[in-house]
Design a protein around this motif. Structure first.
Motif, PDB file in Angstrom:
ATOM      1  N   TYR A 690       0.459  -4.465   4.370  1.00  0.00           N
ATOM      2  CA  TYR A 690      -0.157  -3.209   4.815  1.00  0.00           C
ATOM      3  C   TYR A 690       0.747  -2.019   4.524  1.00  0.00           C
ATOM      4  CZ  TYR A 690      -3.987  -5.537   7.291  1.00  0.00           C
ATOM      5  OH  TYR A 690      -5.116  -6.260   7.598  1.00  0.00           O
ATOM      6  N   TYR A 691       2.030  -2.221   4.716  1.00  0.00           N
ATOM      7  CA  TYR A 691       2.999  -1.132   4.532  1.00  0.00           C
ATOM      8  C   TYR A 691       2.998  -0.617   3.088  1.00  0.00           C
ATOM      9  CZ  TYR A 691       7.666   0.767   3.527  1.00  0.00           C
ATOM     10  OH  TYR A 691       8.720   1.539   3.096  1.00  0.00           O
ATOM     11  N   ARG A 693       0.471  -0.794   0.963  1.00  0.00           N
ATOM     12  CA  ARG A 693      -0.832  -0.323   0.516  1.00  0.00           C
ATOM     13  C   ARG A 693      -1.020   1.148   0.861  1.00  0.00           C
ATOM     14  NH1 ARG A 693      -5.245  -4.963   2.228  1.00  0.00           N
ATOM     15  NH2 ARG A 693      -4.212  -6.768   1.230  1.00  0.00           N
ATOM     16  N   THR A 694      -1.689   1.833  -0.019  1.00  0.00           N
ATOM     17  CA  THR A 694      -1.957   3.258   0.206  1.00  0.00           C
ATOM     18  C   THR A 694      -2.984   3.425   1.336  1.00  0.00           C
ATOM     19  OG1 THR A 694      -1.556   3.724  -2.122  1.00  0.00           O
ATOM     20  CG2 THR A 694      -2.713   5.421  -0.862  1.00  0.00           C
ATOM     21  N   GLY A 695      -2.642   4.257   2.338  1.00  0.00           N
ATOM     22  CA  GLY A 695      -3.556   4.564   3.437  1.00  0.00           C
ATOM     23  C   GLY A 695      -3.642   3.487   4.499  1.00  0.00           C
ATOM     24  N   GLN A 696      -2.711   2.541   4.523  1.00  0.00           N
ATOM     25  CA  GLN A 696      -2.754   1.455   5.495  1.00  0.00           C
ATOM     26  C   GLN A 696      -1.548   1.490   6.436  1.00  0.00           C
ATOM     27  OE1 GLN A 696      -5.215  -0.726   5.954  1.00  0.00           O
ATOM     28  NE2 GLN A 696      -6.423   0.148   4.283  1.00  0.00           N
ATOM     29  N   GLN A 697      -0.903   2.692   6.592  1.00  0.00           N
ATOM     30  CA  GLN A 697       0.272   2.773   7.456  1.00  0.00           C
ATOM     31  C   GLN A 697      -0.078   2.509   8.922  1.00  0.00           C
ATOM     32  OE1 GLN A 697      -0.536   5.014   5.194  1.00  0.00           O
ATOM     33  NE2 GLN A 697       1.209   5.205   3.764  1.00  0.00           N
ATOM     34  N   THR A 746       7.661   3.433   8.494  1.00  0.00           N
ATOM     35  CA  THR A 746       6.324   3.324   9.067  1.00  0.00           C
ATOM     36  C   THR A 746       6.226   4.178  10.327  1.00  0.00           C
ATOM     37  OG1 THR A 746       6.108   1.079   8.207  1.00  0.00           O
ATOM     38  CG2 THR A 746       4.613   1.718   9.964  1.00  0.00           C
TER      39      THR A 746
END
Length: 818
Positions: A690-691, A693-697, A746
């Motif tokens: 998730y970290y 991936r774009t937009g998944q913070q 994050t």
């Protein structure tokens, strides 16, 4: 008369000018005419001595030495050129004669008049002469190789099925000496191949009988004796059978008389000085009696022809003492110096052949005049090899023909091109087999695509009979000369694992439907004499099965089974057996588990890029602790690649999650801690995924808070718990610095943005709850990182400080805005 003619009078002035010009030119030239030194006339001995003394005083010793040396060098060069030219002529004559007919005497047609006429035509035809030897033999270009067969698919399948049946027999009763193999191979050759292939297998079976003659590869004399006796028996029996089939005489002597009288070539070689027996020259009768292996018949013919000295030669030839006969030189390969006409090597070529065989002289003479086929050449050379007197064999002061020297002559000096090996590969392979060159025969057949399948199974058969010399490592050449001492450098060894592996990679590795055949070929390596049982079998299995699809087919897999309708509470795991269990069906499960453990250990030690395969093998063998350890190492490497390499797209194989599901079902209390650490690594990967991936913070933040991998409060117990976790799990120790920085980034991203439109309602509530303390958690996490500074580099610590400064700066700006 010119003077009397006024019009033709001389112009003296012009002539004088021309003479002056010529004199000027001559004086300017560097050429000078040396005066002739005439021999001084002497009147008495005193004047002669004085003259010779003056001549010696003026003589140049260096010039004389130079001229002498130059003359000697030229003489030596001329001598060796003559020897070389003579050698080439002999070799051309030999090869022309050898290639005149086929080796296999299925009938006496190869010895009849038509055959001899054909031989004479070939010998007299200059267009058929092979090119001069370049003393090299080796691989030839693909364009020059003739395609013997267009499709061997059916033959390959027959060979494979034969090997599978043989393996099943061997594994069930624990025995197997190759006898069952050769019977089936001969049947395959008879049903699916040409007669040449069948003859090759017949020769292979016959030569494997060297074991009945006390064959020992380490004892050179015993090995030579066994090979010669076995090969001569094969050649002599085939000749006798050909005679009996063709002439149907009651006895061998009658067959020989009919054979000789009907063959124009043999009759044409009769000399006026020959002793006659029943109207036929005694020498071809003696030669072919020996050729048929009937020494008693040869002795009777000698007695009938009244050749006492030849009788002495034969008796000495067959005697273990083998004392040197008077006037017979048996210590060199030069012509025997015998005055008696019986021993003269001129006249009938058959007389020369008989004397050279019995006297073991003229070892380099091929006796091409008496050769009707290549079998005759092989038999003559084998008959000249010492097999009775070991003392004479060990005497290195005498030049003698040995099996290694005969092999080198055929392989290196004559070579493949001279035997037209690529046009008739099975005939050439049979020649090598009859010389005991088993390894070279297998290696040669493997060069041609159409004969590779025969090469592989020929090598497997000879290995089953323990007749192959094998290399000590799979990394060595396909074939090589082994041994460190000069005496042992005659041993040829074959790289059998490389040969089989090359064949499997070409034929079977790309087809999963052929894996049953593949592991059976690999199992053929279980019987390698100089290695621990199973070493090469395991190595080849590992090299050819390196992905999980192969693993499930070959080794089996665990499957989750639900019993009844109780759902997850009543799930169990069940083993679905693979091809390996089928191969070792005669073994207990514990024995198969041992094989799987050995495979896993080999992969762990030598194939670190396939750790997940080793983990799966450990699980199949019920060894869960090393299985979890390797799976954890695999996951750690995946996470590190994702964090450190921006372009990395590494993702875990489905096996790691399936393995986790099976671990949840197991109730093994001994691996509880290892299971928890493994589950934690899987959750950690979820955060990292998730970290990155774009937009998944936001989701990465939620997963991170749920992991409880980092202490976010001032509670001492919580810090101590995290320290114990890091100390007990080395994989988390490797990951902690990188995960800590990723967690700080994050937190910083969460602090700087509020958008959470992509989250579900439940996730949004969790996110809002965790976000309230994000700034404080970031500070506590940074403090904890500094407490564990020994795990971080200086660059990483500076990165943590910069992240804290950015968070503080944003917090100050936010406070001033409000």
């Amino acid at each position: 008369m010119f003077v009397s003619n006024p019009s033709a009078s001389f112009n003296l002035t012009s002539i004088e000018k021309k003479l002056a010009a010529i004199e000027t030119t001559s004086s300017a030239s560097s050429y000078t005419v040396k005066p002739t030194n005439r021999v001084t006339k002497v009147n008495n001995e005193t004047e002669l001595d004085a003259h010779l003394k003056s001549e010696r005083a003026g003589f140049n010793d260096d010039q004389f030495e130079y001229l002498t040396q130059q003359s000697l060098t030229q003489a030596d060069t001329d001598y060796w050129e003559e020897i070389f030219d003579d050698s080439l002529k002999r070799r051309r004559n030999l090869i022309n004669c050898l290639l005149a007919d086929d080796l296999r005497p299925r009938s006496i047609s190869s010895y009849d008049t038509a055959s001899s006429t054909k031989t004479v035509q070939i010998l007299n035809d200059s267009t058929t002469s092979p090119p001069p030897s370049d003393f090299k033999s080796g691989w030839i270009s693909q364009s020059n190789q003739s395609s013997v067969f267009t499709d061997l698919t059916s033959v390959e399948q027959q060979y494979a099925q034969t090997l599978i049946r043989y393996n099943s027999t061997r594994t069930s009763d624990g025995t197997g000496d190759g006898d069952q193999l050769i019977v089936q191979y001969k049947q395959i050759a008879k049903n699916f191949e040409t007669q040449g292939v069948a003859d090759m297998w017949h020769a292979a079976e016959w030569m494997s009988e060297v074991l009945d003659y006390d064959y020992d590869k380490k004892d050179l004399f015993q090995a030579q004796r066994a090979i010669v006796l076995c090969a001569r028996d094969y050649l002599e029996r085939s000749f006798r059978q050909a005679l009996e089939i063709t002439y149907n005489d009651i006895d061998l002597y009658g067959c020989l008389l009919s054979f000789i009288t009907s063959n124009e070539k043999i009759s044409g070689l009769q000399s006026v000085d020959d002793r006659l027996v029943d109207g036929v020259s005694a020498w071809p009768l003696i030669f072919y009696a020996l050729r048929a292996g009937d020494n008693d018949l040869a002795l009777r013919i000698i007695q009938k022809a009244n050749l006492p000295h030849v009788r002495t030669l034969l008796e000495n030839y067959l005697s273990k003492d083998q004392t040197v006969v008077a006037n017979i030189s048996t210590t060199s390969n030069k012509t025997s110096n015998i005055q008696n006409i019986e021993y003269s090597l001129v006249g009938n070529p058959y007389k020369r052949a008989v004397i050279c065989i019995l006297d073991r002289t003229n070892l380099v003479d091929a006796h091409e005049d008496v050769l009707l086929c290549i079998e005759d050449f092989l038999w003559i050379k084998l008959a000249q090899i010492q097999i009775i007197n070991e003392t004479a064999f060990q005497d290195r002061t005498h030049v003698q023909l040995t099996i290694p020297r005969l092999q080198r002559w055929i392989l290196r000096d004559l070579g493949e091109e001279y035997f037209k090996a690529y046009e008739q590969p099975f005939r050439y392979a049979r020649v090598l087999l009859l010389c005991g060159a088993f390894e070279s025969a297998c290696e040669f057949l493997f060069k041609l695509p159409s004969t590779k399948v025969h090469s592989v199974h020929l090598a497997i058969y000879f290995n089953e009979k323990y007749l192959l010399g094998l290399t000590s490592s799979v990394d060595e050449c396909m074939i090589m000369i082994a041994g460190s001492s000069q005496q042992n450098k005659t041993s040829t060894v074959l790289n059998l694992p490389k040969l089989i592996e090359s064949y499997l990679r070409e034929k079977l590795i790309h087809d999963q439907r052929r894996y049953w055949e593949l592991i059976n070929y690999a199992y053929a390596l279980i019987k390698i004499e100089h290695l621990e049982a199973g070493t090469e079998f395991r190595r080849l299995l590992i090299d050819l099965t390196t992905n999980l699809d192969d693993l499930h087919i070959v080794y089996g897999k665990w499957a989750i089974v639900t019993n009844g309708d109780d759902g997850d509470e009543n799930k169990t795991v069940k083993l679905e057996r693979g091809l390996l269990h089928r191969l070792f069906s005669h073994l207990d499960d514990s024995d198969i588990d041992d094989i799987l453990i050995q495979l896993a250990e080999s992969i762990e030690e030598h194939h670190r890029s396939h750790l997940i395969v080793a983990s799966a093998l450990y699980e199949l063998a019920h060894e869960y602790e090393p299985s979890i350890r390797l799976a954890s190492e695999y996951m750690t490497q995946i996470i590190l690649d994702r964090l450190l390499i921006p372009s990395s797209t590494s993702t875990p194989l489905p096996f790691v999650y399936e393995f986790a599901q099976r671990l949840q079902i197991l109730s093994n209390t001994e691996i509880v801690e290892e299971k928890q650490h493994y589950f934690l690594l899987l959750d950690t990967y979820a955060f990292v995924d998730y970290y990155l991936r774009t937009g998944q913070q936001q989701r990465a933040f939620i997963v991170l808070k749920q992991l409880k991998l980092f202490p976010y409060g001032k509670d001492y117990d919580e810090d101590e718990q995290v320290r114990q976790l890091l100390t007990s799990n080395k994989w988390l120790q490797h990951l902690f610095p990188h995960l800590c920085i990723a967690a700080l980034r994050t937190h910083l991203a969460v602090i700087q943005q509020e958008s959470h439109s992509s989250l579900s309602e439940e996730e949004r509530n969790q996110y809002e709850f965790y976000r309230r303390t994000a700034s404080m958690d970031l500070t506590h996490l940074a403090e904890f990182a500094h407490m564990q500074s020994q795990l971080f580099t200086r660059t990483q610590l500076r990165s943590i400080d910069r992240l804290c400064e950015q968070a503080n700066q944003y917090y100050d700006e936010e406070m001033s805005f409000h």
